[in-house]
Design an enzyme around this catalytic site. Structure first.
Site, short mmCIF file in Angstrom:
data_model
loop_
_atom_site.label_atom_id
_atom_site.label_comp_id
_atom_site.label_asym_id
_atom_site.label_seq_id
_atom_site.Cartn_x
_atom_site.Cartn_y
_atom_site.Cartn_z
N CYS A 22 0.82 -1.21 0.00
CA CYS A 22 0.00 0.00 0.00
C CYS A 22 0.86 1.26 0.00
O CYS A 22 1.56 1.52 -0.96
CB CYS A 22 -0.97 -0.05 1.18
SG CYS A 22 -2.37 1.07 1.03
N HIS A 23 0.84 2.07 1.08
CA HIS A 23 1.66 3.28 1.17
C HIS A 23 3.04 2.98 1.78
O HIS A 23 3.87 3.89 1.89
CB HIS A 23 0.96 4.34 2.03
CG HIS A 23 -0.19 5.01 1.34
ND1 HIS A 23 -1.44 4.43 1.26
CD2 HIS A 23 -0.27 6.20 0.70
CE1 HIS A 23 -2.25 5.25 0.60
NE2 HIS A 23 -1.57 6.32 0.24
#
Length: 167
Positions: A101-102
């Site tokens: 994800c991030h």
């Protein structure tokens, strides 16, 4: 070296910490949760996470790998020089560096993505590309010791890819 370090900070993505932790423990690894100094963090969805210590408490020489989960925590985690040093040390030693994800924000700030193939949430695709990585739209991407995934729905593929790299 069967210890895996998972980086945790404020507003971590709950599933992206707990699913890998439990899956890696099920496979026989010791998993430690490391933060920035607080004893506990709350996930984006409110789940509490008591940490085992800070990144400084776990030298790279004792780690088979580390995981940089997503949520909003990576934006804070990547500002800590000790975190970036540990990521670089594990990477240089050939240990697994996994992210979802991030989480790749941490790898970008550590300077280890140039010339590598990774995936992430589409929201930080440009960040990876601008840092010199090749962005791939796939549930999980393995490039030697780097493992990456896009979003929580990709966690099963992410776990399988981590275990493949860890042998």
């Amino acid at each position: 070296m069967k210890t895996i370090l998972i980086l945790v900070g404020p507003e971590y993505e709950d599933l992206e910490v707990w699913y890998p932790k439990l899956r890696l423990e099920e496979a026989g690894f010791v998993v430690k949760l490391a933060g920035l100094g607080e004893r506990e963090y709350r996930g984006k969805h409110g789940y509490p996470c008591a940490v085992d210590g800070t990144v400084a408490d776990y030298p790279a020489s004792g780690l088979a790998g580390l995981v940089a989960p997503g949520g909003w925590a990576p934006d804070r985690i990547r500002r800590d020089r000790r975190v970036l040093e540990r990521v670089r040390e594990v990477h240089q030693a050939g240990g697994m560096v996994a992210t979802i994800c991030h989480g790749p924000w941490v790898l970008i700030s550590a300077g280890i993505v140039r010339g590598r193939r990774l995936t992430s949430t589409p929201g930080i695709r440009d960040d990876l590309v601008n840092a010199g990585a090749e962005w791939i739209d796939a549930p999980a991407v393995v490039d030697r010791n780097l493992v990456s995934a896009r979003v929580p729905a990709d966690l099963p593929a992410f776990a399988r890819a981590m275990l493949q790299v860890l042998g």
